[in-house]
Scaffold this motif. Structure first.
Motif, mmCIF file in Angstrom:
data_model
loop_
_atom_site.group_PDB
_atom_site.id
_atom_site.type_symbol
_atom_site.label_atom_id
_atom_site.label_comp_id
_atom_site.label_asym_id
_atom_site.label_seq_id
_atom_site.Cartn_x
_atom_site.Cartn_y
_atom_site.Cartn_z
ATOM 1 N N LEU A 387 0.828 -1.214 0.000
ATOM 2 C CA LEU A 387 0.000 0.000 0.000
ATOM 3 C C LEU A 387 0.859 1.259 0.000
ATOM 4 O O LEU A 387 0.498 2.265 -0.633
ATOM 5 C CB LEU A 387 -0.929 -0.013 1.217
ATOM 6 C CG LEU A 387 -2.013 -1.101 1.215
ATOM 7 C CD1 LEU A 387 -2.812 -1.064 2.510
ATOM 8 C CD2 LEU A 387 -2.945 -0.933 0.019
ATOM 9 N N THR A 388 1.996 1.205 0.707
ATOM 10 C CA THR A 388 2.902 2.358 0.705
ATOM 11 C C THR A 388 3.463 2.601 -0.688
ATOM 12 O O THR A 388 3.541 3.751 -1.152
ATOM 13 C CB THR A 388 4.054 2.127 1.696
ATOM 14 O OG1 THR A 388 3.517 1.958 3.009
ATOM 15 C CG2 THR A 388 5.007 3.313 1.704
ATOM 16 N N LEU A 389 3.849 1.549 -1.378
ATOM 17 C CA LEU A 389 4.368 1.692 -2.741
ATOM 18 C C LEU A 389 3.308 2.257 -3.682
ATOM 19 O O LEU A 389 3.606 3.093 -4.534
ATOM 20 C CB LEU A 389 4.870 0.338 -3.243
ATOM 21 C CG LEU A 389 6.167 -0.184 -2.619
ATOM 22 C CD1 LEU A 389 6.429 -1.615 -3.046
ATOM 23 C CD2 LEU A 389 7.347 0.705 -3.005
ATOM 24 N N LEU A 390 2.071 1.793 -3.533
ATOM 25 C CA LEU A 390 1.001 2.297 -4.390
ATOM 26 C C LEU A 390 0.771 3.791 -4.186
ATOM 27 O O LEU A 390 0.357 4.505 -5.108
ATOM 28 C CB LEU A 390 -0.296 1.526 -4.120
ATOM 29 C CG LEU A 390 -0.323 0.055 -4.564
ATOM 30 C CD1 LEU A 390 -1.620 -0.612 -4.135
ATOM 31 C CD2 LEU A 390 -0.164 -0.064 -6.080
ATOM 32 N N GLN A 391 1.040 4.262 -2.955
ATOM 33 C CA GLN A 391 0.833 5.681 -2.658
ATOM 34 C C GLN A 391 2.005 6.555 -3.088
ATOM 35 O O GLN A 391 1.836 7.757 -3.311
ATOM 36 C CB GLN A 391 0.604 5.864 -1.148
ATOM 37 C CG GLN A 391 -0.667 5.215 -0.626
ATOM 38 C CD GLN A 391 -0.728 5.210 0.890
ATOM 39 O OE1 GLN A 391 0.152 5.764 1.558
ATOM 40 N NE2 GLN A 391 -1.751 4.584 1.444
ATOM 41 N N THR A 392 3.188 5.950 -3.209
ATOM 42 C CA THR A 392 4.391 6.763 -3.435
ATOM 43 C C THR A 392 4.977 6.662 -4.838
ATOM 44 O O THR A 392 5.623 7.619 -5.295
ATOM 45 C CB THR A 392 5.484 6.362 -2.420
ATOM 46 O OG1 THR A 392 5.730 4.953 -2.528
ATOM 47 C CG2 THR A 392 5.036 6.687 -1.000
ATOM 48 N N ILE A 393 4.785 5.541 -5.519
ATOM 49 C CA ILE A 393 5.411 5.407 -6.844
ATOM 50 C C ILE A 393 4.404 5.768 -7.928
ATOM 51 O O ILE A 393 3.288 5.257 -7.962
ATOM 52 C CB ILE A 393 5.954 3.982 -7.063
ATOM 53 C CG1 ILE A 393 4.842 2.936 -6.931
ATOM 54 C CG2 ILE A 393 7.084 3.675 -6.121
ATOM 55 C CD1 ILE A 393 5.276 1.534 -7.297
ATOM 56 N N PRO A 394 4.784 6.664 -8.821
ATOM 57 C CA PRO A 394 3.875 6.996 -9.929
ATOM 58 C C PRO A 394 4.016 5.961 -11.046
ATOM 59 O O PRO A 394 5.105 5.462 -11.330
ATOM 60 C CB PRO A 394 4.377 8.367 -10.382
ATOM 61 C CG PRO A 394 5.836 8.366 -10.036
ATOM 62 C CD PRO A 394 5.994 7.497 -8.813
ATOM 63 N N PHE A 395 2.909 5.628 -11.678
ATOM 64 C CA PHE A 395 2.974 4.719 -12.829
ATOM 65 C C PHE A 395 1.847 5.061 -13.800
ATOM 66 O O PHE A 395 0.772 5.516 -13.404
ATOM 67 C CB PHE A 395 2.886 3.254 -12.390
ATOM 68 C CG PHE A 395 1.601 2.875 -11.701
ATOM 69 C CD1 PHE A 395 0.511 2.394 -12.424
ATOM 70 C CD2 PHE A 395 1.481 2.991 -10.323
ATOM 71 C CE1 PHE A 395 -0.661 2.037 -11.790
ATOM 72 C CE2 PHE A 395 0.305 2.632 -9.684
ATOM 73 C CZ PHE A 395 -0.773 2.157 -10.411
ATOM 74 N N ASP A 396 2.148 4.872 -15.059
ATOM 75 C CA ASP A 396 1.198 5.170 -16.125
ATOM 76 C C ASP A 396 0.792 3.851 -16.780
ATOM 77 O O ASP A 396 1.636 3.097 -17.276
ATOM 78 C CB ASP A 396 1.849 6.101 -17.145
ATOM 79 C CG ASP A 396 0.847 6.589 -18.204
ATOM 80 O OD1 ASP A 396 -0.314 6.119 -18.185
ATOM 81 O OD2 ASP A 396 1.226 7.420 -19.049
ATOM 82 N N ILE A 397 -0.511 3.580 -16.802
ATOM 83 C CA ILE A 397 -1.002 2.328 -17.372
ATOM 84 C C ILE A 397 -0.642 2.211 -18.850
ATOM 85 O O ILE A 397 -0.296 1.129 -19.336
ATOM 86 C CB ILE A 397 -2.521 2.197 -17.162
ATOM 87 C CG1 ILE A 397 -2.841 2.130 -15.671
ATOM 88 C CG2 ILE A 397 -3.064 0.967 -17.873
ATOM 89 C CD1 ILE A 397 -4.317 1.983 -15.358
ATOM 90 N N GLU A 398 -0.677 3.340 -19.565
ATOM 91 C CA GLU A 398 -0.361 3.303 -20.989
ATOM 92 C C GLU A 398 1.102 2.915 -21.221
ATOM 93 O O GLU A 398 1.412 2.168 -22.151
ATOM 94 C CB GLU A 398 -0.658 4.662 -21.631
ATOM 95 C CG GLU A 398 -2.143 5.032 -21.632
ATOM 96 C CD GLU A 398 -2.993 3.981 -22.343
ATOM 97 O OE1 GLU A 398 -2.528 3.448 -23.385
ATOM 98 O OE2 GLU A 398 -4.100 3.698 -21.860
ATOM 99 N N ASP A 399 1.998 3.429 -20.358
ATOM 100 C CA ASP A 399 3.408 3.057 -20.493
ATOM 101 C C ASP A 399 3.604 1.569 -20.205
ATOM 102 O O ASP A 399 4.408 0.893 -20.865
ATOM 103 C CB ASP A 399 4.262 3.884 -19.531
ATOM 104 C CG ASP A 399 4.324 5.350 -19.935
ATOM 105 O OD1 ASP A 399 4.037 5.644 -21.110
ATOM 106 O OD2 ASP A 399 4.645 6.188 -19.065
ATOM 107 N N LEU A 400 2.872 1.056 -19.204
ATOM 108 C CA LEU A 400 2.972 -0.366 -18.891
ATOM 109 C C LEU A 400 2.437 -1.224 -20.027
ATOM 110 O O LEU A 400 2.959 -2.317 -20.288
ATOM 111 C CB LEU A 400 2.222 -0.671 -17.593
ATOM 112 C CG LEU A 400 2.772 -0.017 -16.318
ATOM 113 C CD1 LEU A 400 1.882 -0.344 -15.119
ATOM 114 C CD2 LEU A 400 4.201 -0.491 -16.050
#
Length: 639
Positions: A387-400
């Motif tokens: 949960l901490t990682l989900l709150q702190t790391i940005p990620f873009d679904i399109e890039d994935l």
């Protein structure tokens, strides 16, 4: 109390202790500081191996343990390795290398079986060495296995204790006579064969597979590849309470799924694949048909997503992420990071680059789990970390999604290899390898009913029911009658004796039969009374059958008339109608068919979890094939 190192009462664990020799420090605070410096040096020296390693349950770790009960202060670690026994042997390799790199350290290592190194070399041990006298005799010193011997003759070698040595005695012997206690070449070779190939063997233990996962899990695994182990264990050890959180997913929505490549250990991959599981319809996770080329990726992703959701559901909604900042605030972190740089942990990567930050995150996480520092008790649980990682790391679904178009190929592992791998992981070996498809094609459901009959026919005692055994597991039998008859021929015949408790098979058959009772053994009055009782019982049972025939109970059983062609003449029907009773007769119940149907229905309702049906069948040696038909179960037809 004798000063001995005792293993904690934990299952599937390995304990390891590192002692400093010669130990001449009298200042406990200074000694603690010295040992903590060694912990830092050891962790940083072996960080390139330890940090990226995917552990089944717990990582290799070292902590300071103060002296107690005659055992001097030392470095101590305990790791729960679960089903992956390779974790245990990798730790043996690490311990061996530590004593080689740091000659002033000696090490002991045990697991819940005791001196498992001696068990591995059991064929080469000297006759005098047994579990009773092996305490505190086995050490690693200078990278070699050492065994403190027992004196062959009293007073022959004064430096050898006649009883198992204490830890201080063992350390003194190792310090003064290290060259005389080296284990024999055959014993060392047996242990070295088990750890041969490390550290290159680490890569061979990994398995890469494509998984259809929610984007949040893909982002988390890019930062923390080791969290796949916690998710697999959460799914593998799930219970009905855990599955309540997976009825409706709150953290990892199925609508965000994308294809990605996940790195497992082969043990974790086998555990995930072998689990039979059908997701709740409300979860939103739908699987394509088994014939679909991407069915395996969808199934693996669905199971892994359930594991991650279970981990997050166990977290408090108000947990704080302040624990994260405590890692870099530790006074040991700066020196730990500097040591990593000196040992080329970052492989020349540019500081601040994506790959550099990824390796830095892994190092921070391993430091938090493995190094003893004051705030270590505040370490985050896997769910909190996710949960901490989900709150702190940005990620873009399109890039994935773009990355999903260029995934590396997955490793190939056949179903037979999976079966063998899982059996080896839990310490089992099959004498014969039969393919999964062949087992399913040749499976005979009569084995279920026959095994149940054999189980029911066994005579239970106060010790419990006797379960069928494999031929290799059958106990040694002793024919007392043949033995006594042999002595009868020598000593003469014995008088006839009878024991009411010693009933043979024929006696039981007589007791089980209503028609074969021997009335000649009774007096005329007793004979009439007994016969009248049996007649009354039969009449009572017939009345019960007639009453039950008018209820719904009869519909809950499959009768023989439903599975066999019935040929009844009109005369027979008219005789029943003219009998004047106006009551229907209950058709005979097909006991075998109802038995198999009910067991299969119970087994199917377990949904891959442990339950009474699977436990009973496994105890009788019956292994049911996988259920490839996910439609609602129906009553099987009798051939």
């Amino acid at each position: 109390m004798e000063e001995t190192m005792k293993l904690a009462t934990m299952e599937d664990t390995v304990e390891y202790c590192l002692f400093l020799i010669p130990d001449e420090s009298r200042d406990s605070d200074k000694h603690k500081e010295i040992l903590q410096k060694y912990i830092e040096r050891i962790i940083t020296r072996f960080a390139p191996m330890l940090v990226p390693y995917i552990w089944q349950n717990q990582p290799f770790n070292l902590k300071y343990k103060p002296g107690k009960g005659g055992v001097p202060a030392h470095m101590f670690g305990v790791t729960k390795f679960g089903d992956n026994i390779e974790d245990e042997w990798f730790i043996v390799y690490v311990i061996k290398q530590i004593t080689k790199e740091f000659p002033e350290l000696v090490a002991r290592i045990e697991d819940n079986d005791g001196e498992f190194l001696l068990i591995e070399a059991a064929d080469f041990l000297p006759k005098w060495l047994d579990p009773e006298n092996s305490t505190n005799r086995v050490f690693f010193c200078h990278g070699e296995l050492c065994i403190i011997p027992a004196p062959r003759k009293s007073g022959a070698e004064s430096w050898l204790p006649t009883t198992p040595p204490t830890i201080p005695q063992a350390l003194n012997i190792i310090t003064a006579h290290s060259e005389k206690i080296l284990a024999s070449e055959s014993i060392r070779a047996a242990v070295n064969r088990r750890i041969r190939g490390y550290p290159e063997k680490i890569q061979a233990s990994l398995h890469r597979a494509h998984c259809f996962l929610p984007a949040g899990i893909v982002a988390v695994l890019k930062q923390r590849p080791r969290l796949v182990a916690a998710a697999v264990q959460a799914f593998y050890l799930r219970d009905p309470i855990d599955l309540r959180a997976c009825r409706v997913f709150k953290t990892f929505l199925p609508e965000t799924r994308i294809m990605t490549s996940v790195t497992f250990t082969k043990c974790l991959y086998a555990q995930l694949v072998q689990q039979r599981f059908v997701p709740d319809r409300r979860s939103g996770y739908r699987l394509p048909p088994p014939s679909d080329p991407q069915y395996r990726a969808h199934e693996l992703g669905m199971k892994l997503a359930h594991g991650f959701e279970i981990l997050c559901s166990k977290c408090s909604p108000h947990f704080s992420d302040c624990k994260k900042s405590l890692v870099t605030a530790s006074p040991l972190w700066a020196s730990f990071l500097e040591s990593l740089k000196k040992n080329d942990y970052f492989k020349g990567l540019i500081e601040g680059s994506a790959q550099y930050r990824e390796r830095l995150e892994m190092a921070e996480n391993y430091f938090q789990l493995s190094v003893d520092w004051p705030e270590s008790s505040l370490a985050m649980s896997p769910g909190e970390e996710i949960l901490t990682l989900l709150q702190t790391i940005p990620f873009d679904i399109e890039d994935l999604k773009k990355e999903a178009a260029n995934l590396p190929p997955e490793d190939d592992l056949s179903p037979d290899q999976l079966d063998q791998l899982l059996q080896e992981a839990v310490g089992k070996k099959e004498s014969e390898s039969v393919s999964k498809e062949e087992k399913e094609q040749n499976y005979d459901l009569t084995e279920v009913s026959e095994s149940m009959k054999a189980f029911i026919s066994k005579v239970s005692t106060h010790k419990g029911a006797e379960l069928p055994r494999e031929p290799s597991e059958a106990p040694i039998t002793f024919d007392a009658d043949s033995f006594l008859n042999y002595f009868d021929k020598i000593l003469g015949p014995r008088p006839n004796e009878s024991d009411s408790d010693d009933l043979d098979d024929e006696d039981f058959e007589c007791l089980d039969s209503d028609d074969d009772l021997d009335f000649e053994t009774h007096e005329p009055g007793e004979e009439a009374s007994l016969k009248g009782t049996l007649d009354n019982l039969k009449s009572y049972m017939a009345q019960m059958d007639q009453e039950l025939a008018h209820t719904c109970i009869s519909k809950s059983f499959t009768t023989r008339n439903q599975v066999e062609p019935v040929s009844q003449t009109t005369d027979n029907n008219s005789d029943e109608e003219d009998s004047g009773t106006g009551e229907s007769v209950m058709a005979p119940v097909d006991v075998d068919l109802n038995l198999v149907s009910n067991i299969l229905e119970s087994y199917s309702s377990q949904a891959g979890l442990a339950g009474p049906a699977s436990n009973l069948l496994q105890s009788m040696g019956v292994q049911l094939p996988d259920n490839t038909d996910h439609r609602p179960t129906s009553k099987p037809t009798k051939n």
